[in-house]
Design an enzyme around this catalytic site. Structure first.
Site, short mmCIF file in Angstrom:
data_model
loop_
_atom_site.label_atom_id
_atom_site.label_comp_id
_atom_site.label_asym_id
_atom_site.label_seq_id
_atom_site.Cartn_x
_atom_site.Cartn_y
_atom_site.Cartn_z
N CYS A 170 -4.07 0.60 -2.56
CA CYS A 170 -3.91 -0.64 -1.80
C CYS A 170 -2.82 -1.53 -2.41
CB CYS A 170 -5.21 -1.44 -1.79
SG CYS A 170 -6.56 -0.68 -0.88
N ASN A 202 0.84 -1.20 0.00
CA ASN A 202 0.00 0.00 0.00
C ASN A 202 0.88 1.25 0.00
OD1 ASN A 202 0.61 -0.82 2.69
ND2 ASN A 202 -1.07 0.36 3.53
N GLU A 208 -2.97 -4.69 -3.14
CA GLU A 208 -3.47 -5.58 -4.19
C GLU A 208 -3.50 -4.87 -5.54
OE1 GLU A 208 -4.72 -4.91 -1.23
OE2 GLU A 208 -6.06 -6.48 -0.50
N1 THU Z 1 -5.28 -1.52 2.40
C1 THU Z 1 -4.71 -2.34 1.48
O1 THU Z 1 -3.59 -2.13 1.05
N2 THU Z 1 -5.43 -3.42 1.06
C2 THU Z 1 -6.68 -3.73 1.49
O2 THU Z 1 -7.29 -4.67 0.99
C3 THU Z 1 -7.30 -2.95 2.54
C4 THU Z 1 -6.61 -1.70 2.93
C5 THU Z 1 -4.53 -0.36 2.87
C6 THU Z 1 -5.10 0.96 2.43
C7 THU Z 1 -4.54 1.88 3.50
O3 THU Z 1 -3.25 2.29 3.11
C8 THU Z 1 -4.44 1.01 4.74
O4 THU Z 1 -4.52 -0.32 4.28
C9 THU Z 1 -5.51 1.25 5.77
O5 THU Z 1 -6.77 1.22 5.21
#
Ligand code: THU
Length: 133
Positions: free
Chosen positions: A53, A42, A55
């Site tokens: 994110c 992220n 993914e």
């Molecule tokens: N986040 C992800 O990278 N993947 C997810 O599926 C859920 C949330 C990240 C976004 C943000 O930087 C942090 O987690 C908190 O929400």
């Protein structure tokens, strides 16, 4: 199916997470049909909505290098500087992005460690995707 190696890649990718605002670090490792692996973390921003994110970072890296066919994605997440304790299910936007490129049998592997993980199909996590017709 043994996804331990894919989770190891996701755990390594998580170390690069840029998450100064949420303090929540996520790593992902995307397995392509040809066996190659693209990782992502992220990446946050002071304008919070500009965050990406882990993914989607992995997907966009792979798609931007010409990959279009995928088998599985491993995801790990947890508080900064702490071990991963619980699974980190992908957010709705990431599920929609997965659905753009993957079929219903695409595997989403949610890890607590490289030895302890749950496997879902994309169909289970996102049964009624938006699509144009
Ligand atoms: N986040 C992800 O990278 N993947 C997810 O599926 C859920 C949330 C990240 C976004 C943000 O930087 C942090 O987690 C908190 O929400």
């Amino acid at each position: 199916m043994d996804y331990g190696y894919l989770l190891e890649e996701a755990l390594k990718a998580r170390k690069a997470a840029y998450a100064p605002y949420s303090g929540f670090q996520v790593g992902a490792a995307l397995l392509c049909a040809d066996g190659s692996i693209y990782t992502g973390c992220n990446v946050e921003n002071s304008s919070y909505g500009a965050a990406c994110c882990a993914e989607r970072t992995a997907f966009f890296k792979a798609v931007s290098e010409g990959k279009r066919s995928f088998r599985a994605i491993a995801v790990v997440g947890g508080k900064k500087d702490e071990e991963v304790l619980e699974v980190c299910p992908p957010c709705g936007i990431c599920r929609q992005v997965m659905r753009e490129f993957c079929g219903s049998d695409f595997a989403v592997v949610l890890g607590r460690s490289s030895l302890d993980y749950d496997i879902y199909t994309l169909e289970q996590l996102f049964p009624l995707p938006f699509d144009t017709f």
